[in-house]
Design an enzyme around this catalytic site. Sequence first.
Site, mmCIF file in Angstrom:
data_model
loop_
_atom_site.group_PDB
_atom_site.id
_atom_site.type_symbol
_atom_site.label_atom_id
_atom_site.label_comp_id
_atom_site.label_asym_id
_atom_site.label_seq_id
_atom_site.Cartn_x
_atom_site.Cartn_y
_atom_site.Cartn_z
ATOM 1 N N HIS A 1 0.847 -1.206 0.000
ATOM 2 C CA HIS A 1 0.000 0.000 0.000
ATOM 3 C C HIS A 1 0.879 1.252 0.000
ATOM 4 O O HIS A 1 0.647 2.181 -0.788
ATOM 5 C CB HIS A 1 -0.915 -0.025 1.233
ATOM 6 C CG HIS A 1 -1.715 1.212 1.426
ATOM 7 N ND1 HIS A 1 -2.982 1.350 0.929
ATOM 8 C CD2 HIS A 1 -1.424 2.364 2.079
ATOM 9 C CE1 HIS A 1 -3.446 2.555 1.249
ATOM 10 N NE2 HIS A 1 -2.513 3.183 1.952
ATOM 11 N N GLU A 2 1.880 1.274 0.851
ATOM 12 C CA GLU A 2 2.760 2.450 0.935
ATOM 13 C C GLU A 2 3.588 2.625 -0.342
ATOM 14 O O GLU A 2 3.751 3.738 -0.831
ATOM 15 C CB GLU A 2 3.667 2.362 2.166
ATOM 16 C CG GLU A 2 2.930 2.305 3.501
ATOM 17 C CD GLU A 2 1.926 3.427 3.717
ATOM 18 O OE1 GLU A 2 2.104 4.527 3.156
ATOM 19 O OE2 GLU A 2 0.945 3.208 4.455
ATOM 20 N N HIS B 1 1.467 4.251 -2.876
ATOM 21 C CA HIS B 1 1.412 5.713 -2.757
ATOM 22 C C HIS B 1 2.599 6.346 -3.494
ATOM 23 O O HIS B 1 2.439 7.325 -4.222
ATOM 24 C CB HIS B 1 1.473 6.153 -1.288
ATOM 25 C CG HIS B 1 0.163 6.104 -0.579
ATOM 26 N ND1 HIS B 1 -0.951 6.756 -1.025
ATOM 27 C CD2 HIS B 1 -0.197 5.479 0.575
ATOM 28 C CE1 HIS B 1 -1.952 6.549 -0.188
ATOM 29 N NE2 HIS B 1 -1.526 5.767 0.795
ATOM 30 N N GLU C 1 -6.120 6.859 -1.650
ATOM 31 C CA GLU C 1 -6.018 5.712 -0.732
ATOM 32 C C GLU C 1 -6.548 4.446 -1.401
ATOM 33 O O GLU C 1 -5.957 3.373 -1.263
ATOM 34 C CB GLU C 1 -6.778 5.974 0.572
ATOM 35 C CG GLU C 1 -6.105 6.968 1.493
ATOM 36 C CD GLU C 1 -4.745 6.506 2.004
ATOM 37 O OE1 GLU C 1 -4.523 5.290 2.181
ATOM 38 O OE2 GLU C 1 -3.880 7.372 2.210
#
Length: 192
Positions: free
Chosen positions: A104-105, A108, A181
């Site tokens: 997930h990071e 980003h 997100e």
Amino acid sequence: LVYCALFGFGGSFISLLLSKKIAKMGTRAQVIEQPRNSTERWLMDTVARQAQAAGIGMPEVAIFPAAEPNAFATGASRNKALVAVSTGLLENMTPDEVEAVLGHEIGHVANGDMITLTLIQGVVNTFVMFFARVIGWFVDRVLLKNERGLGIGYMITTIVAELVLGILASAIVMWFSRRREFRADAAGAQLA
């Protein structure tokens, strides 16, 4: 409008450029230069594999002391980012769960979310400042009929308008943030 744009975007870009340093200091994150144990080695290897799969440069990897499971990514560009995880995340989640969070990071970073949200915040800041000054001028000149420069009506109205417009504009930034997100969630699922 030019004045407002300079300050609106200037503040956003200064925040972006300082984001890694501020995040490290604020969380007391320790960047892993050389892994000291198997957990740090696994963390570095996982981030390296995901960064390569996402087509970005290897970010700095850090661990910060916090009991809560948490992680974040920051940095001024896709190839000079920081990915940090809390000790609570490493202690309370399985390796598969940590890998999903890392994905997930990395998502980003790969999606350029820090730059995108900086630009959105710059636009929002610009228009909040600009419209607050327009409202302040209107109140001072038209409603209060002040004809000698900008008076107290302009100053007070501008401050109040910036607060109100800033709160309203934060909804726009939050909407974009939520969409980013969801994109990072999709990237995290793919990378993990």
